[in-house]
Design an enzyme around this catalytic site. Structure first.
Site, PDB file in Angstrom:
ATOM      1  N   GLY A  95     -15.920 -14.916   4.535  1.00 22.74           N
ATOM      2  CA  GLY A  95     -17.498 -14.606   5.868  1.00 22.74           C
ATOM      3  C   GLY A  95     -18.195 -15.051   4.871  1.00 22.74           C
ATOM      4  N   ASP A  96     -18.379 -14.508   2.947  1.00 19.90           N
ATOM      5  CA  ASP A  96     -18.839 -15.684   1.423  1.00 19.90           C
ATOM      6  C   ASP A  96     -18.254 -16.655   1.331  1.00 19.90           C
ATOM      7  OD1 ASP A  96     -21.224 -13.204   1.479  1.00 19.90           O
ATOM      8  OD2 ASP A  96     -20.148 -12.088   1.084  1.00 19.90           O
TER       9      ASP A  96
END
Length: 413
Positions: free
Chosen positions: A181-182
């Site tokens: 997600g990063d």
């Protein structure tokens, strides 16, 4: 610390990096690996990840760089500026005038409150590429109802659809092991920066580049979108299987775990013959991918029973290179894998305060002429001098402006 030779495809590109934690630093790490001169602009307290570790036994935390910080800030330089002060803000504006790119991942409105928003900086440098990475994007690209929400990797995985299709068959959602997600939003922002820099070089026009973590994870989960549109279904976790391919699974061997993917009829035939189950090749229940998918429980039972009686190394020996298979590696396995050594995917870098280097992941992007590579360790806080950087960048900026090949007239040629 002096900058490593900039021999990559982004050699000459000057980046002001205002990012912290993982997503933004991963963006600028990629740019660094590709040859850009990335200056990490930090407050006096530094990036929050500087204090997170981990450290090795015997490392002095006052000198050493923790693994989290070192991994995604390698090859960068560091200056300290208080952007909230008049002096710090003024010095930053000077840097912006000779920079190519600014990257930040502050919450929405932070840069504007400091008087350093995109529109202000673009007036100073019309060629500037300004890149922002936030949980839910920037209102310039489309105002989100979640605009002011803070977000971390796990939030993006949950809201973007990833966790909802990941996990065991009972439907319990799971996050991924790595911080996708990063990391995936960071990779997309790096791509956006490169595209915008090319546009600026051809036209003299900079622009605002915006990636939302939510959007990036949703784009990565593109399958659930077309499944819902085409079939009206809501995809759920499927364990290690696949909704459209069979077999396509991670299954247990006698001493470990193995990925096996044989959805093509040819690969299924090789697999069946290797299992000494020639009858499975022409059996109507398994004759093609659609049939195997319809009988996936039996496919898993047959394949699982065979794998459970084999060692992982034996399966690799008999099927490697013939059927898409691979062992589930842990970190120790990866460190011992010849592929990783030959592809330079484990790189040793200096550890300040120690004679023994540390190992971080290498660059996965390979070029024949302009290599992407790890260009040195991460920087100590404020290791580089602001005025020295400004002088270097100003000289480089003048050289570009005086170059006969510079296109600053809005042409697209």
């Amino acid at each position: 610390m002096t900058a490593a030779p900039a021999v990559g495809p982004l050699s000459g590109i000057k980046v002001l990096d205002l990012t912290a934690m993982l997503a933004g630093p991963f963006t600028t790490m990629l740019l660094t690996d590709l040859g850009a001169d990335v200056i990490k602009v930090e407050p006096k307290t530094g990036d929050r990840t500087r204090g997170l570790g981990p450290y090795r036994d015997g490392d002095d935390p006052d000198q050493a760089l923790g693994g989290y910080f070192q991994s995604v800030n390698r090859g960068k330089r560091s200056i300290v500026l208080d952007l909230k002060s008049d002096a710090g803000s003024a010095k930053f504006r000077e840097l912006v005038q000779v920079a190519d790119v600014v990257v930040e991942n502050f919450s929405a409105g932070v840069m504007e409150r400091m008087g350093l928003g995109y529109e202000t900086l673009a007036e100073l440098n019309p060629r500037l590429v300004y890149a922002a990475l936030r949980g839910f994007g920037d209102a310039r690209s489309g105002k989100s109802p979640y605009e002011t929400w803070p977000a971390f990797d796990i939030v993006a995985q949950a809201m973007g659809g990833f966790a909802g299709i990941t996990g065991p068959l009972d439907g319990t959602p799971l996050k991924s092991g790595p911080g996708i997600g990063d990391i995936f939003p960071g990779a997309l922002l790096a791509l956006g920066v490169v595209a915008a820099v090319r546009h600026a070089e051809h036209t003299g026009e900079g622009q605002f580049v915006d990636v939302a973590m939510y959007d990036a994870v949703l784009a990565m989960c593109e399958r659930i979108v077309y499944q819902h549109s085409y079939l009206g279904i809501v995809p759920r976790p499927m364990g290690n299987g696949h909704p459209l391919l069979a077999p396509f699974d991670i299954m247990q061997t006698r001493d470990g775990w193995m990925a096996v993917a044989a959805p093509s009829d040819n690969h299924w035939r090789i697999l069946a013959e290797t299992m000494n189950r020639h009858d499975l090749v022409d059996d109507p229940r398994f004759v093609n991918n659609a049939a195997r998918l319809a009988n996936i429980v039996e496919v898993r039972e047959i394949l699982g029973a065979w794998l459970a009686d084999q060692t992982t190394s034996a399966v690799v020996e008999v099927l490697g290179g013939r059927v898409p298979i691979g062992p589930v590696n842990d970190a120790a396995d990866i460190f011992n894998d010849e592929h990783v050594r030959l592809r330079e995917m484990l790189v040793e870098v200096e550890q300040p305060g120690s004679d023994t280097p540390v190992t971080i992941a290498g660059s996965p992007i390979k070029f024949s002429s302009t290599p992407a590579l790890v260009r040195g360790r991460g920087p100590k806080l404020g290791e580089d001098d602001v005025d020295t950087v400004l002088a270097e960048w100003s000289a480089a900026h003048e050289n570009v402006l005086n170059s006969p090949n510079t296109k600053g007239d809005g042409s697209d040629g």
